[in-house]
Design a protein around this motif. Structure first.
Motif, PDB file in Angstrom:
ATOM      1  N   PHE A  13       0.978  -1.040   0.132  1.00 58.10           N
ATOM      2  CA  PHE A  13      -0.033   0.259  -0.007  1.00 58.10           C
ATOM      3  C   PHE A  13       0.905   1.310   0.049  1.00 58.10           C
ATOM      4  O   PHE A  13       2.112   1.199   0.310  1.00 58.10           O
ATOM      5  CB  PHE A  13      -0.983   0.179   1.344  1.00 58.10           C
ATOM      6  CG  PHE A  13      -1.850  -1.197   1.445  1.00 58.10           C
ATOM      7  CD1 PHE A  13      -2.953  -1.111   0.459  1.00 58.10           C
ATOM      8  CD2 PHE A  13      -1.661  -2.085   2.014  1.00 58.10           C
ATOM      9  CE1 PHE A  13      -4.022  -2.087   0.681  1.00 58.10           C
ATOM     10  CE2 PHE A  13      -2.722  -3.168   2.207  1.00 58.10           C
ATOM     11  CZ  PHE A  13      -3.830  -3.222   1.366  1.00 58.10           C
ATOM     12  N   TYR A  14       0.262   2.376  -0.356  1.00 61.78           N
ATOM     13  CA  TYR A  14       1.073   3.810  -0.167  1.00 61.78           C
ATOM     14  C   TYR A  14       0.109   4.822   0.202  1.00 61.78           C
ATOM     15  O   TYR A  14      -1.190   4.746   0.053  1.00 61.78           O
ATOM     16  CB  TYR A  14       1.494   4.081  -1.699  1.00 61.78           C
ATOM     17  CG  TYR A  14       0.675   3.922  -2.682  1.00 61.78           C
ATOM     18  CD1 TYR A  14      -0.179   5.208  -3.303  1.00 61.78           C
ATOM     19  CD2 TYR A  14       0.094   2.877  -3.426  1.00 61.78           C
ATOM     20  CE1 TYR A  14      -1.145   4.999  -4.258  1.00 61.78           C
ATOM     21  CE2 TYR A  14      -0.857   2.580  -4.553  1.00 61.78           C
ATOM     22  CZ  TYR A  14      -1.265   3.646  -4.851  1.00 61.78           C
ATOM     23  OH  TYR A  14      -2.335   3.682  -6.160  1.00 61.78           O
ATOM     24  N   SER A  36       3.453  -0.345   4.409  1.00 64.97           N
ATOM     25  CA  SER A  36       3.182   1.008   3.413  1.00 64.97           C
ATOM     26  C   SER A  36       4.250   1.699   3.186  1.00 64.97           C
ATOM     27  O   SER A  36       5.261   2.157   4.155  1.00 64.97           O
ATOM     28  CB  SER A  36       1.821   1.673   4.092  1.00 64.97           C
ATOM     29  OG  SER A  36       2.242   2.153   5.300  1.00 64.97           O
ATOM     30  N   LEU A  82      -4.423   0.743   8.413  1.00 63.01           N
ATOM     31  CA  LEU A  82      -3.330   1.086   7.778  1.00 63.01           C
ATOM     32  C   LEU A  82      -2.971   2.253   8.940  1.00 63.01           C
ATOM     33  O   LEU A  82      -2.004   3.194   8.731  1.00 63.01           O
ATOM     34  CB  LEU A  82      -3.406   1.963   6.526  1.00 63.01           C
ATOM     35  CG  LEU A  82      -3.795   1.070   5.286  1.00 63.01           C
ATOM     36  CD1 LEU A  82      -4.061   1.727   4.124  1.00 63.01           C
ATOM     37  CD2 LEU A  82      -2.488   0.238   5.270  1.00 63.01           C
TER      38      LEU A  82
END
Length: 377
Positions: free
Chosen positions: A166-167, A252, A332
């Motif tokens: 993920f970013y 991430s 996240l």
């Protein structure tokens, strides 16, 4: 008074997005609660970091420098720019001066005649990489010192063919940045985790792809897709087609948002959705049943009662907030995300309009140029 058959049929169809939302909630719960994959201790093979560059992104130097601060024993950073006039070149020269201990090299031009300049550059980068293991990342990515250790660790398992992750935005400087962030958390990432649940990960995300040159060569390398869009998705799919797993890591990276206007955001979303329409036409059509807002509005218009509004509109917003909270806050670790929840209906409205408009588009815009898609190329 009993409802007409047509109204009942529409109310039934308007409930279908709630099924998708339920699957999304279950998928997110399963994905983020699973224990970390056990990896071999001390797996740190030499790595080539590959970066195709065209122009300057905001905060480009800090993005590049973060790759020079890795807690990793042996790695190189290999850039490919179009020519010696590229504005990123002075920053790369500065990197070489300030991090002389790092193996930093620059290539000029891809040496290829391809419509997808980024992929042509990647073809050359892979061919000239010093090491077997490669990590491909976009120029707007910024990473922490443990990045290479985290993304390389799963590749110790021979069943894993690639790793992606993920970013998250470093900061949200404008209303458009906040809207984009809400779209990523509530919509894009939720869809990715649903895909993981239903069919496994058969794609990769552009900000990070860790793999090997052998895995790339097995499908013909970047040369074989240099005239096609969505190279990140394709690389993941082509590696998965070889029988390997693509690991979607919970680790991430960060990206620097650079949306100057709503127009830019819509163009990016439209580019992505038009490419998806060409690559997965039936799946693209099926997206209509994931848009809860227009279906909820249609249900209320068909049967304008307080109960219908409470069930459809209230249920829609509650489930969308729950999905966003599960991805952003729980999964996240993005704090205080409840402040952005009010933007979810606006994002969903924009996403639906862009999806509908995608059926009228035959071209995409990237870096100021228009590209027509024909036969997947």
């Amino acid at each position: 008074m009993s409802l007409k058959i047509g109204t009942l049929l529409l109310l039934g169809m308007a409930a279908i997005p709630f099924i998708y939302y339920g699957i999304a909630l279950f998928s997110c719960w399963r994905f983020f609660r699973r224990p970390p994959r056990k990896t071999a201790a001390g797996f740190t093979p030499p790595v080539s970091n590959l970066k195709p560059i065209r122009g300057l992104d905001p905060d480009a130097y800090e993005n590049f420098a973060s790759f020079c601060r890795q807690d990793y024993p042996d790695y190189e950073i290999l850039f490919c720019v179009g020519d010696r006039q590229d504005p990123a070149l002075p920053l790369i020269d500065r990197l070489m001066r300030e991090f002389p201990e790092r193996g930093i090299r620059v290539l000029f031009g891809s040496g290829r005649d391809a419509s997808n300049d980024k992929v042509a550059k990647l073809a050359r980068l892979v061919s000239e990489a010093e090491h077997e293991h490669v990590v491909i990342s976009d120029s707007d990515v910024r990473v922490r010192p443990d990045y290479l250790r985290k993304v390389m660790a799963p590749l110790a398992d021979p069943k894993i063919g690639a790793v992606t992750c993920f970013y998250l935005p470093i900061e949200e400087r404008s209303f458009v940045d906040r809207l984009q962030s809400v779209g990523m958390m509530s919509d894009f990432y939720a869809g990715i985790v649903v895909a993981w649940q239903l069919d496994g990960v058969k794609f990769a995300l552009g900000p990070t792809i860790a793999t090997t040159r052998a895995r790339l060569a097995a499908f013909g390398g970047y040369e074989s897709i240099e005239n096609r869009p969505a190279d990140d998705l394709l690389v993941g799919r082509l590696i998965a087609d070889q029988g390997y797993e693509v690991e979607l890591s919970r680790y991430s990276v960060e990206t620097v948002a650079d949306y100057q206007s709503m127009r830019e955001l819509i163009h990016k979303r439209l580019r992505w959705i038009v490419v998806m329409r060409h690559m997965r036409p039936w799946g693209h059509i099926g997206l209509v049943f994931t848009f809860g807002l227009p279906w909820a509005l249609a249900a209320v218009a068909a049967n304008p009662t307080p109960a219908t509004a409470a069930v459809y509109l209230g249920g829609y917003f509650a489930m969308r907030c729950a999905i966003t909270a599960m991805v952003a806050t729980w999964g996240l670790k993005q704090r205080s995300y409840w402040r952005r929840m009010g933007l979810i209906p606006l994002w969903d409205a924009v996403a639906f309009v862009v999806w509908a408009a995608s059926f009228l588009r035959r071209s995409i815009r990237w870096r100021g140029s228009d590209y027509y898609i024909r036969g997947g190329t």
